[in-house]
Every structure is written in structure tokens, then in C-alpha cells.
Design an enzyme around this catalytic site. Sequence first.
Site, short mmCIF file in Angstrom:
data_model
loop_
_atom_site.label_atom_id
_atom_site.label_comp_id
_atom_site.label_asym_id
_atom_site.label_seq_id
_atom_site.Cartn_x
_atom_site.Cartn_y
_atom_site.Cartn_z
CE LYS A 112 -0.52 13.17 2.57
NZ LYS A 112 -0.01 13.03 1.04
CE LYS A 195 2.68 6.82 6.20
NZ LYS A 195 2.58 6.55 4.72
CE LYS A 198 7.74 10.29 0.72
NZ LYS A 198 8.21 9.73 -0.56
P1 AMP Z 1 4.65 7.81 0.48
O1 AMP Z 1 5.96 8.03 1.24
O2 AMP Z 1 3.58 8.49 1.24
O3 AMP Z 1 4.84 8.47 -0.90
O4 AMP Z 1 4.51 6.42 0.14
C1 AMP Z 1 5.04 5.75 -0.74
C2 AMP Z 1 5.13 3.99 -0.85
O5 AMP Z 1 5.45 3.84 0.55
C3 AMP Z 1 3.69 3.76 -0.35
O6 AMP Z 1 3.18 2.45 -1.07
C4 AMP Z 1 3.26 3.67 1.12
O7 AMP Z 1 2.19 2.84 1.47
C5 AMP Z 1 4.66 3.10 1.33
N1 AMP Z 1 4.84 3.55 2.87
C6 AMP Z 1 5.17 4.82 3.02
N2 AMP Z 1 5.70 4.85 4.45
C7 AMP Z 1 5.67 3.63 4.97
C8 AMP Z 1 5.69 2.88 6.16
N3 AMP Z 1 6.16 3.71 7.26
N4 AMP Z 1 5.69 1.72 6.33
C9 AMP Z 1 5.45 1.09 5.32
N5 AMP Z 1 5.19 1.54 3.98
C10 AMP Z 1 5.47 2.62 3.88
#
Ligand code: AMP
Length: 333
Positions: A112, A195, A198
Amino acid sequence: MARIFSGIQPTGIATLGNYLGALRNWVALQDGEDECAFCLVDLHAITVWQDPEALRQQTRQMAALLLACGISPERSILFHQSGVSAHTRLAWIFNCVARMGWLKRMTQFKDKAGKNQEEVSTGLFVYPNLMAADIHAYHATKVPVGDDQLQHLELANDIAEKFNHDYGVPFFPRIEPLVLKESARVMSLRDGTKKMSKSDPSDFSRINMTDSADIIASKIRKAKTDPAPLPERMEELAERPEARNLVGIFAAVTGQAQQQVLGQFAGSGFGPFKEKLAEALVVHIGPISQRTREYLDDVPALDRVLRDGAARAEAIAGPIVAEAERLVGFLPR
Ligand code: AMP
Ligand code: TRP
């Protein structure tokens, strides 16, 4: 009974990755034995700049989505992180337990911050300490996350161990990650090695949980693939990350094994496969986005759900963090 804790940042719009990697598992977990606490981590969100009005809006949006996915505010504790002061109180203690060297090894910080290490907020650097506090404030022992978060959970265990050692009491239990293997990581539709996120600049890299049927279809149609047909066995997809990702998504939303999906499409090109994939996604996501909009229509009710959740969370975390403060040597509050 054990306690389960997980968090999601209320920034941007949740993607299919968030849903398959996190939210869907949360919904399944609340039907088990364990008590579940699910947190909208707005304190984590401001480690990078957030427009205040947008943050408020997105916190409600994420709450509405969780409810629409099936999180029950009675069976689970659903709340916003800033609504429970125990998180920041314990995070400060953990800032003083964790070592610089531990945090410098965190790959998410390195990703990041990039070349910008002097310019990012200090909050971004100590982010994992706050995450450790989120979990340990509840004496939670099971933490469902995507596999990108495993390093943070190891750090949370290291912090707990050092705290227990330094203050001479086995106060914080070990935590155990819960990662669902088959669909643990959903990858970008444009690059099967990254991955789905968002924060990716290209909206075509992801399916948002609010996308309409038309948008879903066009994103899947344009998703990167390769010219070879679908093979008979998953092993043959080892070197084809984009194809593997789409098969994984198909399997996850239709509740099949990946091998079963290949059984259906082996030998076919991506055209017909993508059509069926888009259909399956629309069937799955359409009703969720409809319910999300309905919850967002009643903001006072939504805010009430979060406030009630925060009060229940405070009742658990308040006494645990007060005891941590006593162990550290603070006078009672
Ligand atoms: P975040 O979007 O980084 O706040 O992630 C929120 C939750 O979603 C966390 O548990 C991440 O590990 C999961 N997560 C985010 N992006 C992915 C993805 N592309 N595939 C699987 N899990 C995800
Ligand atoms: N850091 C997690 C993410 O980016 C979100 C999070 C914050 C979290 N606190 C948590 C997840 C505690 C699990 C437990 O996805």
C-alpha cells in the site's frame, strides 16, 4: 462456545471477492455454535484519506449489504468500529507491545505504501496493531479472513504472546484463521495474478455487489481469458490464472466443485461458458443488491441496528480491555 470476529472496511463498493472470500462465509458461520461479531472497520478506513460524507455513506452501504447477504443483527453482533472505544484503547497498548521490525515486514503495508513510505499516514503503518486489538478485545479465537490477511493474524498472535509474556499472565488466547479453501481468493477479471479489489482503478477488473445484470454480463464478456478451450481437469489450469479464476467463480456461485464445472464445459470455448457464468452471477447477486437498496431506504433503522450492535459489542469488549489496562498498570477508569 468460542467467539468469532471479523471486519471489513466500509470503503468503496464491496466486490464479488469480498462476498465470496468473506461475507458469504460470515453468513454461514452465524448458524454455528459460536458467537459472531462482525465489524465495519471505519477506524481502519481512515488510514488512507476518506471524504467524511462518503465514509458515512459507505459505512451505511456496507451495513445494508451485510444485512442483505443474510447477516442477522440478532444472531450476530453487527457494529461500526468507531462506536466501541475499546478498540482504540487496546490498540494503543498494542502499539507499545509490537516491535517496529514486526510491522516493517508486513507485505500489505509495503504494497500500500509502495515508494511512498515517507508520505503515508502513521496509521497505515500501525494498522495491524489495531486489527490485533479488534480481535483480542473480544477474546475471539476464530477469525474468518481472505488469505491476504494471514500475515496480520500471525502478527496478532505474536502481539498476544508478547503481552502475555511481558505481563506474566495468559490473558489473550491464540487465534486461529478460518480460510475457506476453494474460493479463498477471487482474482481480477483483467489480470488473473492480482486479487479482485475495490480499489483497482479499472471497474472492469471486478464485479461489484451493486452491478446491474447488464453490467455483470458485459464485464464477464470482456474478462481476460486465453484462446484455448476449457480443459478436462483443474490441474491443466495451473498456468492459466484467468481461466482458473472464472471456473472458481462459477463453482462458488453455483455451489459446485470446480472439477464438476469442468465436467460440464470441457472442450468448449469461453464464449458459451461466459454466458452461463454471467447468468449464474445475476441470479446470485441480483436479489442481494435489491435487498441492499431496501435497507438503504431506511437510514434511521440502519443506524439503530449499528448502535444496538455497538452497545452489545461494548458490553463484551469493555471489561476485557479494562482488565488489560489494569494488567498494564493503569488506574481504574
Ligand atoms: P477489504 O476489501 O480489503 O476490506 O477486505 C475485506 C474482506 O474481504 C477480507 O476478509 C479480505 O480478505 C476479503 N477479500 C477482499 N478481496 C478479496 C478477494 N479478491 N478474494 C477473496 N477475498 C477477498
Ligand atoms: N484488515 C482487514 C482487511 O483489510 C479488515 C479487518 C480489520 C479485520 N480488523 C479485522 C479482519 C479483524 C478480521 C479481524 O480485510
